[in-house]
Write an enzyme that holds these catalytic residues in place. Structure first.
Site, short mmCIF file in Angstrom:
data_model
loop_
_atom_site.label_atom_id
_atom_site.label_comp_id
_atom_site.label_asym_id
_atom_site.label_seq_id
_atom_site.Cartn_x
_atom_site.Cartn_y
_atom_site.Cartn_z
N LYS A 203 0.91 -1.18 0.01
CA LYS A 203 0.10 -0.07 -0.30
C LYS A 203 0.92 1.27 0.04
O LYS A 203 0.46 2.48 0.06
CB LYS A 203 -0.97 0.01 1.32
N LYS B 14 2.47 2.15 2.66
CA LYS B 14 2.22 2.74 4.00
C LYS B 14 3.26 2.22 4.98
O LYS B 14 3.41 1.26 5.15
CB LYS B 14 0.73 2.55 4.46
N1 C2G Z 1 -10.23 6.29 10.30
C1 C2G Z 1 -11.16 7.37 10.92
N2 C2G Z 1 -10.90 8.40 11.39
C2 C2G Z 1 -9.78 8.82 11.57
C3 C2G Z 1 -8.69 7.78 11.07
C4 C2G Z 1 -9.07 6.64 10.50
O1 C2G Z 1 -12.33 6.78 10.80
N3 C2G Z 1 -9.34 10.11 12.11
C5 C2G Z 1 -10.61 5.17 10.01
C6 C2G Z 1 -10.36 4.99 8.38
O2 C2G Z 1 -11.35 5.61 7.32
C7 C2G Z 1 -10.40 3.34 8.21
C8 C2G Z 1 -9.71 2.97 9.45
O3 C2G Z 1 -10.06 4.05 10.50
O4 C2G Z 1 -11.63 3.04 7.81
C9 C2G Z 1 -8.50 2.24 9.60
O5 C2G Z 1 -7.62 3.60 9.20
P1 C2G Z 1 -6.14 3.26 8.72
O6 C2G Z 1 -5.65 2.28 9.41
O7 C2G Z 1 -5.72 4.40 8.14
O8 C2G Z 1 -6.60 2.12 7.33
P2 C2G Z 1 -6.06 1.97 5.63
O9 C2G Z 1 -4.53 2.41 5.78
O10 C2G Z 1 -6.78 3.21 5.14
O11 C2G Z 1 -6.16 0.92 5.33
O12 C2G Z 1 -8.28 -2.22 2.22
C10 C2G Z 1 -8.45 -1.10 2.85
C11 C2G Z 1 -7.24 -0.45 3.75
O13 C2G Z 1 -6.59 -1.88 4.14
C12 C2G Z 1 -7.57 0.62 4.64
#
Ligand code: C2G
Length: 153
Positions: A45, A47
């Site tokens: 990703k 990340k």
């Molecule tokens: N999230 C949220 N509010 C935030 C930060 C994150 O609601 N201030 C939510 C994101 O929208 C996501 C979840 O928390 O639904 C997890 O966030 P991340 O760990 O950043 O997930 P991400 O890296 O976007 O991975 O296949 C999908 C991906 O694996 C999603």
């Protein structure tokens, strides 16, 4: 009929935004499954994570409203996961709006509002500021060192 909800995410440096999302999921169904991105998948990703997968998964698993944690290893696994776990609702933050509409043939797809003013990126920035020594403190430290050096002469 028990309703199963699934979501996917990295959940690095677990914070209130993650918790609120997971709690929203538990309001939408009876069983909450969270697929936590593995370290290898996060590389895919693009990340960078601070906390390794096993610890991120253990923290999510400890959240009272989470029933099952599975590894997220690929983009493609969502379709088979939805079938395998007989998922009724796929939900994720609106930062992904539209990206997973293809799942609508199998389950309800919901994009939820993100929690404002918190993100792992922001936490890292705040930590960096917190740990950095201010120029003023550095100057004062050098002045004390200079006085000590003169004393020792
Ligand atoms: N999230 C949220 N509010 C935030 C930060 C994150 O609601 N201030 C939510 C994101 O929208 C996501 C979840 O928390 O639904 C997890 O966030 P991340 O760990 O950043 O997930 P991400 O890296 O976007 O991975 O296949 C999908 C991906 O694996 C999603």
């Amino acid at each position: 009929m028990a309703k199963t909800v699934i979501t996917y995410g990295t959940f690095d440096m677990f914070h209130i935004g993650h918790l609120k999302l997971l709690r929203r999921l538990s309001e939408m169904g009876d069983k909450v499954i969270v697929a936590v991105s593995t370290d290898e998948f996060n590389e895919l990703k693009g990340k960078k994570t601070l906390i390794p997968y096993d610890q991120r998964a253990a923290i999510v698993e400890a959240i009272d409203c989470v029933d099952l944690v599975i590894p997220e290893e690929s983009w493609e696994q969502k379709l088979s996961d939805v079938k395998r776990y007989q998922v009724d609702v796929f939900a994720i933050g609106e930062d992904w709006k539209g990206k997973f509409d293809f799942l609508e043939e199998l389950c309800e797809v919901v994009y939820l509002p993100r929690t404002r003013n918190i993100s792992t990126t922001e936490l890292k920035r705040s930590l960096k500021r917190f740990l950095s020594i201010s120029q003023d403190d550095l100057r004062k430290a050098f002045e004390v060192l200079e006085l000590l050096r003169k004393d020792l002469e």
